[in-house]
Design a protein around this motif. Structure first.
Motif, PDB file in Angstrom:
ATOM      1  N   GLY A 102       5.591  25.190  33.515  1.00 32.70           N
ATOM      2  CA  GLY A 102       4.633  25.491  34.200  1.00 32.70           C
ATOM      3  C   GLY A 102       5.027  26.038  35.492  1.00 32.70           C
ATOM      4  O   GLY A 102       4.247  26.453  36.549  1.00 32.70           O
ATOM      5  N   GLN A 103       6.247  26.434  35.767  1.00 36.54           N
ATOM      6  CA  GLN A 103       6.926  27.151  36.913  1.00 36.54           C
ATOM      7  C   GLN A 103       7.438  28.254  36.637  1.00 36.54           C
ATOM      8  O   GLN A 103       7.814  28.702  35.596  1.00 36.54           O
ATOM      9  CB  GLN A 103       7.697  25.986  37.513  1.00 36.54           C
ATOM     10  N   GLN A 104       8.108  29.009  37.762  1.00 39.49           N
ATOM     11  CA  GLN A 104       8.708  30.146  37.567  1.00 39.49           C
ATOM     12  C   GLN A 104      10.227  29.911  37.269  1.00 39.49           C
ATOM     13  O   GLN A 104      10.696  28.873  37.673  1.00 39.49           O
ATOM     14  CB  GLN A 104       8.733  31.030  38.914  1.00 39.49           C
ATOM     15  N   PRO A 105      11.056  30.590  36.471  1.00 40.11           N
ATOM     16  CA  PRO A 105      12.363  30.552  36.432  1.00 40.11           C
ATOM     17  C   PRO A 105      13.199  30.664  37.581  1.00 40.11           C
ATOM     18  O   PRO A 105      12.936  31.068  38.749  1.00 40.11           O
ATOM     19  CB  PRO A 105      12.791  31.684  35.676  1.00 40.11           C
ATOM     20  N   ASP A 106      14.251  29.670  37.597  1.00 37.51           N
ATOM     21  CA  ASP A 106      15.082  29.492  38.797  1.00 37.51           C
ATOM     22  C   ASP A 106      16.487  30.435  38.570  1.00 37.51           C
ATOM     23  O   ASP A 106      17.205  30.065  37.814  1.00 37.51           O
ATOM     24  CB  ASP A 106      15.693  27.933  38.896  1.00 37.51           C
ATOM     25  N   ILE A 151      13.387  23.883  28.181  1.00 38.19           N
ATOM     26  CA  ILE A 151      13.388  22.746  27.158  1.00 38.19           C
ATOM     27  C   ILE A 151      12.190  21.690  27.203  1.00 38.19           C
ATOM     28  O   ILE A 151      11.655  21.351  28.102  1.00 38.19           O
ATOM     29  CB  ILE A 151      14.723  21.753  27.662  1.00 38.19           C
ATOM     30  N   VAL A 152      11.714  21.489  25.783  1.00 34.83           N
ATOM     31  CA  VAL A 152      10.404  20.798  25.563  1.00 34.83           C
ATOM     32  C   VAL A 152      11.199  19.478  24.926  1.00 34.83           C
ATOM     33  O   VAL A 152      11.714  19.588  24.069  1.00 34.83           O
ATOM     34  CB  VAL A 152       9.522  21.554  24.756  1.00 34.83           C
TER      35      VAL A 152
END
Length: 399
Positions: free
Chosen positions: A298-302, A364-365
């Motif tokens: 739910g966030q942008q890649p780092d 990763i899920v």
């Protein structure tokens, strides 16, 4: 007679012997004897504690590169230009007497660069601290062989010969030979194709030279006697090497063009700061580092801090990526989502065996945790054992 004298005597005998079909067995035995003596030369002397004089430095960063070359070819100047670390440089030979490390910040990674003292002819026999220099080189990922462009091509051959004498194989792949020692059963010899350099009798003689009488040997390619000896010794290191020709500002443009077109070669000038960016790009390509970016759900890649993987250091699969983060993470992975060059579509559901490529993004899920037990009739599961054999037997009644 010392080991070095024995090696020189055998080399002189090989030089006197004519190479033909009748003498190939004799030459093969002599090569095996030289390989055994060189291995003994590298071992520490008996009775010593094992800790010798060395200048090993702690591994740091995502990769390690060693600078090897003759004295006064520009290794210290190159280290200062690439890393900013000051290494004393002067016009006389052997200015650098110990190992000086520096860090290259390139493509978001940290690469450790080691400036080693210059080695001379006979370094494999211990001349000029050659053994310590070569020992540090073996712990590196790749080797930069710094050469003087104005000198003869013989310098490159001398350095390659010295490194091969101590078990370093530059820009070669391991031979496709299966070898396994056994306790009984004699020698089993097989090949998957025709052999033009060795035959069964020659292999038996070389194995007997090593006092091996029970083994399994399978040739998967047309290998040579030297390849077989390397497999039997088992202590060879196969490394990538980039030949760096410095001081191109003192030779003609035709000579520069000729040197630049050779395989695995880069031409530079530390004095005029020429072509250093090409050297860094070539070094990056040879190391094969893979940057993988993480993406929380739910966030942008780092993109600030990548996980750097390498085929030489563990591997580049999803499982290696999870182990790099934490060892226990692999057990919790349900599947991963991958964006990048290794994915066929975005995002791609992948398992642990999927091989990642440079600048991939991975999410990763994890597996869902078990729900709460609940109470009464709302209990999610029973505490009873699943199998009859797991049931606890009741204690016998007392009379």
């Amino acid at each position: 007679m010392g080991i070095i004298e024995k090696i020189k005597e055998i080399e002189a005998e090989m030089a006197r012997t004519q190479k033909n079909k009748a003498t190939e067995y004799h030459l093969g035995q002599l090569k095996a004897k030289i390989a055994k003596l060189r291995t003994q030369l590298l071992e520490p002397p008996k009775g010593s504690s094992g800790a010798g004089e060395g200048f090993e430095v702690t591994k740091y960063g995502h990769g390690r590169v060693a600078l090897i070359g003759f004295p006064s070819v520009g290794k210290s100047t190159l280290l200062t230009l690439l890393t900013g670390t000051h290494s004393e440089a002067a016009s006389y030979e052997f200015t650098t007497l110990t190992c000086i490390p520096g860090i290259i910040h390139y493509n978001g990674t940290k690469i450790q660069l080691l400036d080693l003292p210059g080695i001379i002819e006979g370094a494999s026999e211990g001349k000029g601290r050659g053994r310590q220099v070569i020992a540090v080189s073996k712990s590196s990922d790749i080797v930069l062989m710094v050469l003087d462009a104005s000198k003869s091509e013989g310098h490159r051959q001398i350095l390659t010969k010295e490194l091969e004498a101590v078990g370093l194989r530059l820009n070669k792949r391991p031979p496709q030979i299966y070898f396994k020692r056994k306790k009984t059963g004699g020698i089993s010899f097989n090949s998957t194709g025709p052999l033009t350099h060795v035959d069964e009798k020659l292999c038996y003689q070389i194995l007997h030279e090593y006092k091996i009488h029970n083994a399994e040997l399978l040739f998967r390619e047309d290998a040579t006697v030297d390849d077989l000896i390397d497999v039997i010794e088992g202590n060879r290191k196969y490394m990538k090497c980039i030949y760096v020709y410095n001081k191109i500002d003192v030779i003609g443009i035709d000579d520069v063009d000729k040197l630049a077109r050779q395989p695995n070669s880069v031409v530079i000038s530390c004095n005029l700061k020429l072509n250093l960016d090409r050297l860094l790009a070539k070094m990056w390509e040879a190391m094969g580092l893979v940057r993988v970016y993480t993406k929380p759900q739910g966030q942008q890649p780092d993109f600030s801090d990548p996980v750097v993987l390498s085929a030489d250091r563990g591997g580049c699969s999803v499982e290696d990526f999870c182990n790099h983060i934490h060892r226990s993470l692999v057990k919790e992975v349900k599947y991963v989502l991958v964006w990048g060059m290794s994915a066929r579509h975005y995002p791609q559901h992948c398992g642990l065996s999927h091989v990642l490529q440079d600048e991939d993004v991975v999410q990763i899920v994890k597996k869902k945790e078990k729900e709460g037990e609940g109470k009464g009739r709302f209990k999610s599961h029973s505490n009873d054992p699943a199998r009859i054999s797991d049931r606890v037997k009741k204690a016998p009644l007392k009379n």
